[in-house]
Write a protein that holds these residues in place. Structure first.
Motif, mmCIF file in Angstrom:
data_model
loop_
_atom_site.group_PDB
_atom_site.id
_atom_site.type_symbol
_atom_site.label_atom_id
_atom_site.label_comp_id
_atom_site.label_asym_id
_atom_site.label_seq_id
_atom_site.Cartn_x
_atom_site.Cartn_y
_atom_site.Cartn_z
ATOM 1 N N ALA A 155 0.830 -1.208 0.000
ATOM 2 C CA ALA A 155 0.000 0.000 0.000
ATOM 3 C C ALA A 155 0.863 1.256 0.000
ATOM 4 C CB ALA A 155 -0.929 -0.009 1.204
ATOM 5 N N LEU A 156 1.898 1.276 0.839
ATOM 6 C CA LEU A 156 2.771 2.446 0.906
ATOM 7 C C LEU A 156 3.536 2.641 -0.403
ATOM 8 C CD1 LEU A 156 4.168 2.119 4.548
ATOM 9 C CD2 LEU A 156 2.603 3.856 3.678
ATOM 10 N N LEU A 157 3.980 1.549 -1.001
ATOM 11 C CA LEU A 157 4.671 1.663 -2.294
ATOM 12 C C LEU A 157 3.752 2.273 -3.344
ATOM 13 C CD1 LEU A 157 6.590 -1.742 -2.413
ATOM 14 C CD2 LEU A 157 7.622 0.533 -2.279
ATOM 15 N N ALA A 158 2.496 1.834 -3.355
ATOM 16 C CA ALA A 158 1.547 2.356 -4.343
ATOM 17 C C ALA A 158 1.268 3.836 -4.130
ATOM 18 C CB ALA A 158 0.244 1.548 -4.266
ATOM 19 N N VAL A 159 1.091 4.225 -2.850
ATOM 20 C CA VAL A 159 0.788 5.622 -2.549
ATOM 21 C C VAL A 159 1.956 6.526 -2.906
ATOM 22 C CG1 VAL A 159 0.347 7.256 -0.680
ATOM 23 C CG2 VAL A 159 -0.922 5.102 -0.769
ATOM 24 N N TRP A 160 3.171 6.134 -2.472
ATOM 25 C CA TRP A 160 4.321 7.006 -2.700
ATOM 26 C C TRP A 160 4.733 7.052 -4.170
ATOM 27 C CZ3 TRP A 160 5.804 10.706 0.260
ATOM 28 C CH2 TRP A 160 5.591 10.633 1.638
ATOM 29 N N LYS A 161 4.456 5.969 -4.913
ATOM 30 C CA LYS A 161 4.778 6.000 -6.337
ATOM 31 C C LYS A 161 3.936 7.050 -7.059
ATOM 32 C CE LYS A 161 5.440 3.061 -10.371
ATOM 33 N NZ LYS A 161 5.375 1.677 -10.911
ATOM 34 N N VAL A 162 2.687 7.187 -6.643
ATOM 35 C CA VAL A 162 1.822 8.213 -7.222
ATOM 36 C C VAL A 162 2.272 9.605 -6.800
ATOM 37 C CG1 VAL A 162 -0.523 9.135 -7.263
ATOM 38 C CG2 VAL A 162 -0.160 6.667 -7.404
ATOM 39 N N LEU A 163 2.587 9.773 -5.509
ATOM 40 C CA LEU A 163 2.978 11.082 -4.997
ATOM 41 C C LEU A 163 4.283 11.576 -5.606
ATOM 42 C CD1 LEU A 163 2.108 10.686 -1.191
ATOM 43 C CD2 LEU A 163 0.848 11.995 -2.911
ATOM 44 N N LEU A 164 5.182 10.641 -5.933
ATOM 45 C CA LEU A 164 6.503 11.033 -6.443
ATOM 46 C C LEU A 164 6.612 10.866 -7.954
ATOM 47 C CD1 LEU A 164 8.683 9.398 -3.637
ATOM 48 C CD2 LEU A 164 8.103 11.812 -3.891
ATOM 49 N N ALA A 165 5.476 10.699 -8.609
ATOM 50 C CA ALA A 165 5.496 10.475 -10.064
ATOM 51 C C ALA A 165 6.091 11.655 -10.824
ATOM 52 C CB ALA A 165 4.081 10.190 -10.567
ATOM 53 N N ASP A 166 5.937 12.861 -10.286
ATOM 54 C CA ASP A 166 6.385 14.061 -10.999
ATOM 55 C C ASP A 166 7.701 14.632 -10.482
ATOM 56 O OD1 ASP A 166 4.105 13.984 -12.603
ATOM 57 O OD2 ASP A 166 2.935 15.128 -11.144
ATOM 58 N N GLY A 167 8.376 13.940 -9.579
ATOM 59 C CA GLY A 167 9.644 14.477 -9.087
ATOM 60 C C GLY A 167 9.902 14.105 -7.645
ATOM 61 N N GLN A 168 10.461 15.050 -6.873
ATOM 62 C CA GLN A 168 10.866 14.809 -5.505
ATOM 63 C C GLN A 168 9.914 15.481 -4.526
ATOM 64 O OE1 GLN A 168 14.899 15.919 -4.684
ATOM 65 N NE2 GLN A 168 15.770 14.529 -6.207
ATOM 66 N N VAL A 169 9.860 14.889 -3.327
ATOM 67 C CA VAL A 169 9.145 15.488 -2.200
ATOM 68 C C VAL A 169 10.041 15.349 -0.976
ATOM 69 C CG1 VAL A 169 7.125 15.393 -0.692
ATOM 70 C CG2 VAL A 169 6.869 14.926 -3.130
ATOM 71 N N GLY A 170 10.399 16.481 -0.388
ATOM 72 C CA GLY A 170 11.232 16.438 0.810
ATOM 73 C C GLY A 170 12.587 15.803 0.599
ATOM 74 N N GLY A 171 13.125 15.884 -0.622
ATOM 75 C CA GLY A 171 14.437 15.309 -0.907
ATOM 76 C C GLY A 171 14.387 13.840 -1.292
ATOM 77 N N PHE A 172 13.191 13.260 -1.391
ATOM 78 C CA PHE A 172 13.040 11.849 -1.758
ATOM 79 C C PHE A 172 12.465 11.756 -3.166
ATOM 80 C CE2 PHE A 172 13.312 11.546 2.768
ATOM 81 C CZ PHE A 172 13.777 10.268 3.059
ATOM 82 N N ASP A 173 13.151 11.023 -4.042
ATOM 83 C CA ASP A 173 12.547 10.665 -5.319
ATOM 84 C C ASP A 173 12.027 9.230 -5.199
ATOM 85 O OD1 ASP A 173 14.816 9.112 -5.399
ATOM 86 O OD2 ASP A 173 15.809 10.277 -6.959
ATOM 87 N N TRP A 174 11.437 8.695 -6.262
ATOM 88 C CA TRP A 174 10.812 7.383 -6.175
ATOM 89 C C TRP A 174 11.809 6.256 -5.863
ATOM 90 C CZ3 TRP A 174 7.451 4.273 -4.737
ATOM 91 C CH2 TRP A 174 7.311 2.976 -5.261
ATOM 92 N N PRO A 175 12.976 6.173 -6.538
ATOM 93 C CA PRO A 175 13.917 5.095 -6.194
ATOM 94 C C PRO A 175 14.350 5.137 -4.722
ATOM 95 C CG PRO A 175 14.512 6.056 -8.293
ATOM 96 C CD PRO A 175 13.452 6.944 -7.705
ATOM 97 N N HIS A 176 14.600 6.341 -4.199
ATOM 98 C CA HIS A 176 14.986 6.464 -2.798
ATOM 99 C C HIS A 176 13.857 6.052 -1.869
ATOM 100 C CE1 HIS A 176 18.446 9.526 -3.620
ATOM 101 N NE2 HIS A 176 18.867 8.275 -3.668
ATOM 102 N N MET A 177 12.643 6.501 -2.169
ATOM 103 C CA MET A 177 11.509 6.168 -1.311
ATOM 104 C C MET A 177 11.217 4.676 -1.348
ATOM 105 S SD MET A 177 9.336 7.106 0.909
ATOM 106 C CE MET A 177 9.348 8.904 0.844
ATOM 107 N N GLY A 227 12.390 -4.333 -9.778
ATOM 108 C CA GLY A 227 13.769 -4.056 -10.158
ATOM 109 C C GLY A 227 14.678 -3.948 -8.940
ATOM 110 N N ALA A 228 15.980 -3.986 -9.200
ATOM 111 C CA ALA A 228 16.969 -3.978 -8.125
ATOM 112 C C ALA A 228 16.982 -2.649 -7.377
ATOM 113 C CB ALA A 228 18.353 -4.288 -8.694
ATOM 114 N N LEU A 229 17.413 -2.720 -6.123
ATOM 115 C CA LEU A 229 17.569 -1.527 -5.300
ATOM 116 C C LEU A 229 19.018 -1.071 -5.362
ATOM 117 C CD1 LEU A 229 15.623 -2.768 -2.132
ATOM 118 C CD2 LEU A 229 14.748 -1.265 -3.917
ATOM 119 N N ASP A 230 19.221 0.233 -5.394
ATOM 120 C CA ASP A 230 20.584 0.761 -5.335
ATOM 121 C C ASP A 230 21.128 0.550 -3.927
ATOM 122 O OD1 ASP A 230 20.472 1.616 -7.959
ATOM 123 O OD2 ASP A 230 19.690 3.595 -7.424
ATOM 124 N N THR A 231 22.334 -0.006 -3.836
ATOM 125 C CA THR A 231 22.951 -0.253 -2.536
ATOM 126 C C THR A 231 24.079 0.745 -2.295
ATOM 127 O OG1 THR A 231 24.458 -1.880 -3.524
ATOM 128 C CG2 THR A 231 22.400 -2.713 -2.593
#
Length: 261
Positions: free
Chosen positions: A35-57, A129-133
Motif C-alpha cells: 500500500a505504501l509503495l503504491a501511494v508514494w509512487k503516485v505522490l513522487l510520479a512528478d519528481g521529488q518530495v522532501g528530498g526523496f525521489d521514487w527510487p529512494h523512497m 527491479g533492483a535496489l541501489d545499494t
C-alpha cells in the motif's frame, strides 16, 4: 550460556509451532508495504518530495518493512501474561538472568523473521527491479545498524511490557507503543517530512534507530561522519535502555504479589 541458548531454541520452536500467527502478521506487514509503495509512487510520479525521489523512497520503504518485521510481539504477550498472572515468580527462581533470558527468546526467532524478510524483499526486487545499494563502507554501517535493531527493539518492547507491573491491561500499552514508534521511527513517514523541531527530536530519540537510521544510510542520505554518529546513537540508546530496564524491573518486583501455593 547453555540456558540462554535453550531459551532461544524454545522460542524458535514456538514461532514455528504457531506459524499461522506469524504468517498472518507477516502478511499484514507485506500488505502495508504494498500500500505504501503504491501511494508514494503516485505522490513522487512528478519528481521529488522532501528530498526523496521514487527510487529512494522505494528503498526506504523496503528497509522500513524489514525493520518492522524483525523482533515480533510474540515474546511481549507471553511476558505480559506471566507478569499479570504471577507466573513470573517461577521465572525468578530459575538460575538465569530474567532480562537476558527474555532477550535470548527474542533473538531465537529473529532468524525466522530474517528469512521471511529476504523472501519478501526478493519478490519486491523481482517485480520492481533492483535496489541501489550504498558503497562498501556504508554497506557495513548499514549492516551494523540492522543488527542493532534487534537489541534496540527488544529494549523498547521490554521496557513497555514492564508496565504490566503497574497496569492490568497490556493491550493498551502495546497500542500506545506501536503508535509512538510508528510515528517517531519514521516507519510511516520519513522524519524529513516532520516540522523542524519534531524531526530533530525524533532523529535523536531511540525510535529513529528502529527505521530511520538504517534506511537513511541505505539510500545514501546519511553518510560519513553523520552515519557513524547515527549508528553510535543507536548503540548508546541500547546501553541506556538495557541498564535502565534493569532498574525498572527491580522497582516492578516490589509491586509483585503472588497468592496461593
Amino acid at each position: 550460556m547453555k540456558p540462554y541458548t535453550a531459551h532461544a531454541r524454545a522460542a524458535a520452536l514456538s514461532a514455528l509451532a504457531y506459524r499461522g500467527n506469524f504468517l498472518l502478521s507477516l502478511g499484514g506487514a507485506a500488505v502495508q508495504l504494498i500500500a505504501l509503495l503504491a501511494v508514494w509512487k503516485v505522490l513522487l510520479a512528478d519528481g521529488q518530495v522532501g528530498g526523496f525521489d521514487w527510487p529512494h523512497m522505494r528503498a526506504y520503504l523496503v528497509v522500513a518493512f524489514a525493520s518492522a518485521t524483525l523482533v515480533g510481539t510474540f515474546v511481549d504477550f507471553r511476558m505480559s501474561h506471566r507478569i499479570r498472572s504471577g507466573l513470573v515468580a517461577l521465572d525468578l527462581v530459575k538460575p538465569v538472568d530474567y532480562q537476558r533470558a527474555r532477550f535470548a527468546e527474542t533473538a531465537g526467532g529473529v532468524w525466522i523473521e530474517a528469512v521471511a524478510v529476504i523472501v519478501v524483499v526478493a519478490i519486491t526486487v523481482a517485480i520492481g527491479g533492483a535496489l541501489d545499494t550504498p558503497p562498501g563502507p556504508m554497506l557495513g554501517l548499514f549492516a551494523a545498524s540492522i543488527v542493532l535493531i534487534v537489541p534496540l527493539k527488544f529494549a523498547v518492547s521490554y521496557l513497555s511490557t514492564l508496565a504490566c507491573f503497574w497496569t492490568e491491561n497490556f493491550v493498551g500499552v502495546l497500542w500506545a507503543r506501536q503508535a509512538l514508534t510508528g510515528l517517531l521511527s519514521g516507519a510511516l513517514v520519513p522524519l524529513a517530512f516532520f516540522p523542524g523541531w519534531l524531526a530533530t527530536t525524533a532523529q535523536w530519540s531511540p525510535f529513529a534507530g528502529l527505521t530511520s537510521t538504517p534506511a537513511l544510510i541505505f539510500i545514501g542520505q546519511a553518510s560519513g561522519t553523520h552515519a557513524v554518529l547515527l549508528v553510535a546513537t543507536q548503540l548508546g540508546w541500547v546501553l541506556v535502555m538495557w541498564y535502565g530496564a534493569r532498574l525498572l524491573f527491580r522497582r516492578g518486583l516490589r509491586r509483585l504479589t503472588v497468592n496461593g501455593g
